[in-house]
Design an enzyme around this catalytic site. Structure first.
Site, mmCIF file in Angstrom:
data_model
loop_
_atom_site.group_PDB
_atom_site.id
_atom_site.type_symbol
_atom_site.label_atom_id
_atom_site.label_comp_id
_atom_site.label_asym_id
_atom_site.label_seq_id
_atom_site.Cartn_x
_atom_site.Cartn_y
_atom_site.Cartn_z
ATOM 1 N N ASP A 14 0.812 -1.227 0.000
ATOM 2 C CA ASP A 14 0.000 0.000 0.000
ATOM 3 C C ASP A 14 0.844 1.274 0.000
ATOM 4 O O ASP A 14 0.387 2.325 0.439
ATOM 5 C CB ASP A 14 -0.972 0.029 1.198
ATOM 6 C CG ASP A 14 -1.896 -1.170 1.209
ATOM 7 O OD1 ASP A 14 -2.656 -1.318 0.240
ATOM 8 O OD2 ASP A 14 -1.829 -1.964 2.171
ATOM 9 N N HIS A 45 -3.537 -2.647 -6.313
ATOM 10 C CA HIS A 45 -2.844 -1.399 -6.611
ATOM 11 C C HIS A 45 -3.827 -0.394 -7.190
ATOM 12 O O HIS A 45 -4.358 -0.594 -8.278
ATOM 13 C CB HIS A 45 -1.701 -1.656 -7.598
ATOM 14 C CG HIS A 45 -0.619 -2.535 -7.037
ATOM 15 N ND1 HIS A 45 0.425 -3.005 -7.780
ATOM 16 C CD2 HIS A 45 -0.415 -3.015 -5.786
ATOM 17 C CE1 HIS A 45 1.226 -3.751 -7.020
ATOM 18 N NE2 HIS A 45 0.721 -3.768 -5.810
#
Lengths: 405, 326
Positions: A14, A45
């Site tokens: 992240d 993503h």
């Protein structure tokens, strides 16, 4: 920044790898292909580009910029989720998403059987969960390691319950007889854990359709693609989830450092770009030394929710110790991509146990340590800049003009 | 036949991959319609001619099989409904199983046309419980003609199911199967012997009263007729009266043809007494069919619990023929 680029996360995932890959594909010199070099369908993503948002999982994050994706043999491929993702991308206006994809024949196949086994195990762990995404990733790798193992053996801390067969791979999808043999063995192996699952006949037929719909490659496809232009290697997860270097058991069964990408490049030079947020984040269980609920409360996540198997979203102050160790685990980086620079009032912990210090100018803080090659101030592509030269401690080299823009 | 399990995600994935290589859902129909009309025919796997019996059998995997046959009108008056059916019905199996309405549903699909005027008036597949269902749906030829005399050969389809389907559910357990006819017109005034001979191959020498075919059929099947919106006679009272006269409350009007899977699943859930109407609506909303559940609710509003008694074990399993000859 010239030549090929390896994008790797310096945290627990992240970090913003997706938006960085998208920015490299959109703003830099033309990119021949995004190459995935680890992980599988558990990657998430986020890319936001002019009102469009997609959470990339198996497709490369350059897809909205029109760049093809190659899934290397280090990737775990889950065709059912891949089909769902291609439909999502088509709905966003991407023409023929599956046509943008090539997959190495040697990539392991994640099947619904692996997914069920993964969930059955994680459920059985109860409160001692590993923070698995519940997508069968670890199970896929584990089964592939069982060649020659017998019932009762312990492989990677897990008892082998049945007689394993060879692991199904993407290349088998084009050979129904071989695939059927492998899936039959897989189904028999997991029956004690999950019962009679999805029918093998159905999977064989489905995977055959999959093999017809995507380009399956053999040999040095990365070398061939490299001959056509820049490659951007998109890492999944972050260095601190690496199977060898992360905090066990809260790791992913994947090499998240640039090692796989370097191996695929076979000595071709590449820039290693480490991605970091201006603060620390983590999904699910496991250590997060600088955790502070106040940080999580200040920066709500639009695209990161609590996952049933993965657990809660957590955040803390930037951890300078972890950052530098992550850089070292990558064998050094050529530069940083720093995201969430729009966050204000940040603090940093510079040594273990020290109180957080104020970080009034985050960009300056990072640039004093490593050249900053990509900056991200917000979620949208427009908020990211690929810098022509690194942004060093000397403000004079801050060249924010994006290449090709 | 009838091995394996079905999964909606796998179904959607297979469709996505097929679409990527240019195979559309209506490939068979497109290929056949490109040929001269005299060459139009059912795919051999769907041709009822000479079929002794379609079988719905128990297996080690599926020990408690329940047959569900869905035959839909593929004539022109149905408008785009057959295409909707061909696309949507593939998820029926997953829906029934996921909601726990039946343990081992096995599905057979078919197409109904007009024996007076169509090249392909009847198509019937096999009972399946895996992705071969999907292939079966895609292999149904959507002929699209029909006669324009407000009747189609539903009774020919009913006759086939009555005489040429063998089910373990009935033979071993005395349990009825589920038959859903989806259409918008009347039965032919008589089931003509020559059509039975030509289309199915049975040596029948006298015409048969259609109503008597349904009487025979209902001894072993819960028979429903679904009239979907977007077909030509949705609001024609003659159609409703005709079918109510034969099937009573098992005549169902469906205002959203896209909700056909949900309607069939809910009907079975009610019939099996696994759910009441309210719970069925909740179930459907849960699987993401909220809009569809509204249509289903409307369609089923007249179906009372009184009609849902299960059949007792039959005295003679295959019984005498009791059709009325004309």
């Amino acid at each position: 920044m010239n030549g090929h680029v390896i994008v790797v996360g310096l945290g627990f995932g992240d970090e913003g790898k997706g938006s960085v890959v998208d920015a490299l594909c959109h703003d830099g010199p033309p990119v021949a292909s995004v190459v995935r070099f680890n992980g599988g369908a558990q990657a998430a993503h986020n890319v936001v580009a002019g009102g469009r948002h997609h959470t990339f999982s198996q497709f490369g994050s350059g897809t909205l910029a029109g760049v093809p994706t190659h899934l290397s043999r280090h990737v775990l491929v889950e065709p059912i989720a891949l089909a769902a993702e291609s439909r999502e991308l088509a709905a966003l206006g991407v023409r023929d998403p599956l046509g943008l994809l090539s997959v190495d024949a040697g990539a392991l196949l994640t099947t619904p059987l692996h997914v069920r086994a993964n969930r059955a195990r994680e459920d059985a762990r109860g409160d001692a969960r590993h923070g698995s995404c519940g997508k069968g990733i670890g199970e896929t790798v584990w089964y592939s390691l069982l060649a020659g193992a017998r019932p009762g053996d312990v492989v990677e801390h897990q008892e082998v319950v049945g007689t394993p067969g060879a692991a199904p791979r993407v290349g088998d999808c084009a050979d129904p007889a071989a695939l059927r043999r492998k899936l039959d063995a897989l189904a028999r192996f997991y029956e004690p854990l999950i019962g009679a699952g999805t029918s093998v006949a159905e999977l064989v037929s489905l995977y055959r359709d999959f093999a017809d719909a995507v380009r399956i490659t053999r040999g040095d496809e990365v070398g061939r693609l490299a001959g056509r232009g820049r490659l951007v290697f998109e890492g999944a997860q972050g260095v601190w989830l690496d199977q060898h270097h992360g905090f066990h058991p809260h790791t992913t069964w994947s090499t998240t450092t640039p090692a796989n990408a370097r191996e695929l490049l076979r000595g071709r030079p590449a820039t290693v770009l480490g991605v970091t947020r201006t603060y620390q984040t983590r999904h699910g269980a496991g250590p997060l030394p600088t955790e502070d609920p106040a940080v999580a409360a200040r920066f709500p996540e639009r695209h990161n929710a609590t996952g049933r198997y993965q657990g809660a979203w957590r955040a803390g102050h930037l951890d300078a110790v972890l950052l530098e160790r992550a850089v070292a685990l990558c064998g050094g980086v050529d530069g940083l991509a720093v995201t969430h620079l729009d966050a204000t009032g940040l603090k940093v912990v510079t040594s273990r146990g020290a109180p957080p210090e104020d970080m009034p100018d985050p960009l300056d803080w990072f640039a004093r340590r490593h050249p900053v090659l990509v900056t991200g101030y917000g979620p949208d592509r427009a908020d990211h800049a690929v810098l022509a030269t690194g942004h060093g401690p000397d403000r004079a080299v801050r060249t924010c003009a994006t290449i090709g823009a | 036949m009838g091995h394996g399990k079905w999964d909606d995600n796998a179904y959607a994935a297979a469709r996505t991959f097929r679409a990527a290589k240019g195979i559309d859902d209506f490939g068979y129909t497109a290929a056949v319609r490109n040929r001269p009309r005299h060459e139009w025919r059912a795919d051999p796997s769907m041709d009822p001619k000479g079929v002794v019996a379609r079988e719905c059998r128990d297996s080690a995997e599926h020990a408690d099989s329940t047959p569900i046959a869905v035959l839909f009108d593929v004539t022109g008056s149905m408008g785009s409904v057959p295409k909707v059916m061909q696309r949507k019905l593939g998820k029926l199996h997953g829906l029934i199983q996921r909601k726990g309405y039946l343990a081992d549903p096995q599905l057979m699909f078919g197409g109904i046309g007009d024996a007076d005027s169509d090249r392909v008036p009847l198509q019937v597949g096999q009972f399946e419980s895996d992705n071969r269902m999907d292939e079966q749906l895609r292999t149904i030829f959507l002929e699209g003609n029909g006669g324009g005399q407000k009747s189609e050969s539903y009774e020919l389809a009913a006759y086939f199911v009555a005489r040429h389907v063998v089910t373990d559910a009935w033979r071993k357990r005395g349990r009825k199967g589920y038959l859903f006819l989806i259409g918008d017109e009347l039965n032919k005034p008589r089931l003509e012997a020559k059509h039975v001979r030509r289309v199915i191959g049975d040596d029948v020498r006298q015409d048969i009263d259609p109503v008597s075919v349904y009487r025979e059929l209902e001894r072993r099947w819960h028979v429903h007729f679904v009239l979907p919106n977007q077909s030509a006679y949705y609001n024609d009272p003659e159609i409703a009266d005709h079918w109510r006269g034969i099937l009573g409350q098992r005549f169902l009007k469906l205002d959203d043809p896209g909700a056909v899977c949900e309607l069939i699943a809910a009907t079975i859930g009610l019939e099996e007494r696994v759910v009441d109407l309210d719970q069925a609506m909740v179930d459907l909303a849960e699987v993401g069919s909220a809009a569809e559940s509204e249509s289903v609710g409307k369609a089923l509003v007249g179906v009372g619990a009184g009609t849902l008694a299960k059949s007792a074990a039959p005295p003679a399993l295959d019984g005498p023929d009791d059709v009325t000859l004309r």
